[in-house]
Design an enzyme around this catalytic site. Structure first.
Site, PDB file in Angstrom:
ATOM      1  N   ARG A  90       4.071 -10.061  10.657  1.00 47.08           N
ATOM      2  CA  ARG A  90       4.788  -9.854   9.405  1.00 47.08           C
ATOM      3  C   ARG A  90       5.654 -11.075   9.079  1.00 47.08           C
ATOM      4  O   ARG A  90       5.727 -11.494   7.920  1.00 47.08           O
ATOM      5  CB  ARG A  90       5.662  -8.603   9.492  1.00 47.08           C
ATOM      6  CG  ARG A  90       6.493  -8.374   8.246  1.00 47.08           C
ATOM      7  CD  ARG A  90       7.334  -7.116   8.330  1.00 47.08           C
ATOM      8  NE  ARG A  90       8.089  -6.925   7.106  1.00 47.08           N
ATOM      9  CZ  ARG A  90       8.819  -5.838   6.837  1.00 47.08           C
ATOM     10  NH1 ARG A  90       8.876  -4.851   7.704  1.00 47.08           N
ATOM     11  NH2 ARG A  90       9.479  -5.753   5.707  1.00 47.08           N
ATOM     12  N   ASN A 144       0.001   0.066   5.598  1.00 51.31           N
ATOM     13  CA  ASN A 144      -0.110  -0.857   4.478  1.00 51.31           C
ATOM     14  C   ASN A 144      -1.140  -1.953   4.730  1.00 51.31           C
ATOM     15  O   ASN A 144      -1.377  -2.302   5.877  1.00 51.31           O
ATOM     16  CB  ASN A 144       1.254  -1.510   4.205  1.00 51.31           C
ATOM     17  CG  ASN A 144       2.187  -0.586   3.464  1.00 51.31           C
ATOM     18  OD1 ASN A 144       1.790   0.072   2.518  1.00 51.31           O
ATOM     19  ND2 ASN A 144       3.445  -0.542   3.893  1.00 51.31           N
ATOM     20  N   CYS A 164       2.555   7.019   0.264  1.00 54.61           N
ATOM     21  CA  CYS A 164       3.631   6.031   0.196  1.00 54.61           C
ATOM     22  C   CYS A 164       4.922   6.766  -0.131  1.00 54.61           C
ATOM     23  O   CYS A 164       4.892   7.852  -0.714  1.00 54.61           O
ATOM     24  CB  CYS A 164       3.302   5.004  -0.889  1.00 54.61           C
ATOM     25  SG  CYS A 164       4.545   3.708  -1.127  1.00 54.61           S
ATOM     26  N   HIS A 194       2.037   0.425  -4.554  1.00 52.12           N
ATOM     27  CA  HIS A 194       2.992  -0.672  -4.728  1.00 52.12           C
ATOM     28  C   HIS A 194       2.825  -1.388  -6.061  1.00 52.12           C
ATOM     29  O   HIS A 194       3.243  -2.541  -6.212  1.00 52.12           O
ATOM     30  CB  HIS A 194       2.904  -1.666  -3.557  1.00 52.12           C
ATOM     31  CG  HIS A 194       3.439  -1.099  -2.282  1.00 52.12           C
ATOM     32  ND1 HIS A 194       3.559  -1.824  -1.115  1.00 52.12           N
ATOM     33  CD2 HIS A 194       3.895   0.149  -1.971  1.00 52.12           C
ATOM     34  CE1 HIS A 194       4.065  -1.067  -0.156  1.00 52.12           C
ATOM     35  NE2 HIS A 194       4.267   0.138  -0.660  1.00 52.12           N
ATOM     36  N   TYR A 244       8.478  -2.992  -6.314  1.00 48.36           N
ATOM     37  CA  TYR A 244       7.487  -4.024  -6.032  1.00 48.36           C
ATOM     38  C   TYR A 244       7.088  -4.794  -7.294  1.00 48.36           C
ATOM     39  O   TYR A 244       6.560  -5.902  -7.204  1.00 48.36           O
ATOM     40  CB  TYR A 244       6.237  -3.410  -5.396  1.00 48.36           C
ATOM     41  CG  TYR A 244       6.456  -2.975  -3.970  1.00 48.36           C
ATOM     42  CD1 TYR A 244       6.327  -3.874  -2.918  1.00 48.36           C
ATOM     43  CD2 TYR A 244       6.833  -1.670  -3.665  1.00 48.36           C
ATOM     44  CE1 TYR A 244       6.550  -3.486  -1.609  1.00 48.36           C
ATOM     45  CE2 TYR A 244       7.058  -1.267  -2.361  1.00 48.36           C
ATOM     46  CZ  TYR A 244       6.918  -2.189  -1.335  1.00 48.36           C
ATOM     47  OH  TYR A 244       7.148  -1.805  -0.033  1.00 48.36           O
TER      48      TYR A 244
END
Length: 421
Positions: A90, A144, A164, A194, A244
């Site tokens: 990440r 995700n 989500c 998102h 987002y």
């Protein structure tokens, strides 16, 4: 009822456990299995999970295992919450795209593509093993990027639904602002994972009074501040976008910000270290306050609601899920995965009808859907050219020079997770 959580060693898991304990009348879990290859984390999380159940008087049994096949055997539902490559991957997703002047984020843009490429093959392997062991089990995907991962699962014929926490977060927030129960708030929620907009906030159900304009009039400043967007933008749009959308509506501003502060991955990694230390305390028997800063608010309530609906034990009749389009949004392919309100039951999910979508939102959805199609092809079949095309199609990239540079960086930083690289 037996549930299995794959990725059960996640620091998120106590949030899920707390929801199972509190909402046991909605979802009467008899056995909960936490599966994770990380033995040390699994022991810490599993110990806290048992203490949470014990404190709240839940009669269910919690077991842990590193063996996937053992863990999913006989499960009624399997919840996926994976992070292939961990926080280290990440951290890379959030940094190398900035070198090309693009947003560094783990679920959208170039970082989101990298995560999809790492994740889709792993999830499909897990799903195949679930199907061999227990073909009737539902797969609930939190992993995700949820839209792409859920599409991969459905395309392969699995009984899967994506979930989500953005929608349930808005529902809870709007309920507080309106002074009503969350159960009284129904969102006209539409988009892709998102990439969603709240086009209406109805009281009492799908046909209830729409109070969105009232919310924006009386609480616009607070809502805009949470989204980190100017209030006039919300007023001009006439909707509440998910946070987002800031990556799209204020891309260059976000890139400048990200270049001047530590990454979210670094913050989360530090939190995880502290959370795992806390989880090892034998006196701790509830989720710590620090967990709220980790993310995933209301994730447990959403999970319980969806699992209860799919397994026939109750749950809300309408829930926001990631599911096949099947003509719901006529400007998207039938096999696209959309995030909308749907009726949920033991036979699966059926999207509710959606009124015509403004071209301002439909155009962006169509663009990102095309990207997701190319991203899934790249995840399934590999190859530099497929990665390049997916990046070129993404509206947060969109220029060939950026796509070339990002392709090289993506492959270099993810080679150990890409069988074809």
């Amino acid at each position: 009822m037996k549930l299995t959580v794959v990725g059960g060693g996640s620091t998120y898991t106590p949030e899920l456990i707390d929801g199972f304990a509190r909402l046991r009348d909605t979802l009467p879990v008899e056995e909960l299995v936490l599966v994770d290859p990380a033995a040390e984390r699994l022991e810490l999380v599993g110990g806290l999970a048992r203490r949470i159940f014990a404190k709240q008087g839940h009669p269910g049994r919690i077991t842990t295992t590193q063996d996937l096949d053992t863990g999913v055997d006989g499960a009624d539902a399997v919840l996926l919450q994976l992070r292939v490559g961990g926080q280290a991957a990440r951290q890379q997703d959030e940094t190398w795209p900035l070198e090309c002047g693009c947003v560094g984020q783990e679920t959208t843009g170039a970082g989101g593509l990298a995560k999809a490429l790492r994740t889709v093959p792993v999830v499909l392997d897990i799903a195949e093993r679930v199907r061999r062991t227990n073909p009737d089990a539902w797969i609930i995907d939190f992993t995700n990027p949820v839209g792409i991962v859920t599409r991969a699962l459905l395309q392969a014929g699995h009984k899967a639904v994506g979930l989500c926490n953005v929608a349930i977060g808005f529902q809870r927030k709007f309920a507080r602002l309106l002074g009503v129960s969350p159960a009284d708030v129904h969102l006209d929620h539409v988009g892709l994972n998102h990439l969603t907009w709240e086009r209406g906030v109805r009281l009492g159900g799908p046909e209830g009074e729409d109070v969105l304009s009232k919310l924006l009039s009386e609480h616009g400043e607070a809502i805009a501040a949470d989204l980190r967007l100017p209030r006039p933008v919300l007023e001009r749009l006439g909707v509440v976008p998910s946070y987002y959308l800031r990556y799209f509506y204020a891309h260059d501003e976000v890139v400048r910000e990200l270049g001047t502060k530590p990454s979210r991955a670094a913050e989360v990694a530090a939190m995880e270290t502290e959370l795992l230390r806390m989880y090892g305390d034998p006196a701790l028997d509830e989720k710590p306050e620090l967990l709220a800063k980790r993310g995933g608010a209301y994730y447990s309530e959403a999970a319980v609601d969806l699992a209860a609906g799919l397994l026939g034990g109750g749950g809300s009749p309408y829930q926001v899920v990631n599911t096949l389009n099947r003509g719901t949004l006529p400007f998207l392919p039938d096999d696209a995965v959309i995030e909308v309100q749907a009726a949920v039951g033991p036979k699966g999910t059926t999207p509710l009808p959606v009124p015509a979508v403004d071209p301002l939102f439909a155009g962006l959805m169509a663009n990102v859907t095309a990207y997701e199609d190319l991203a899934l092809t790249a995840a399934l079949h590999g190859g530099r050219e497929r990665v390049f095309k997916a990046l070129l199609a993404h509206p947060l990239v969109g220029q060939y020079a950026y796509a070339e540079g990002l392709t090289d960086r993506l492959i270099a930083h993810n080679r150990e997770h890409l069988a074809w690289a």
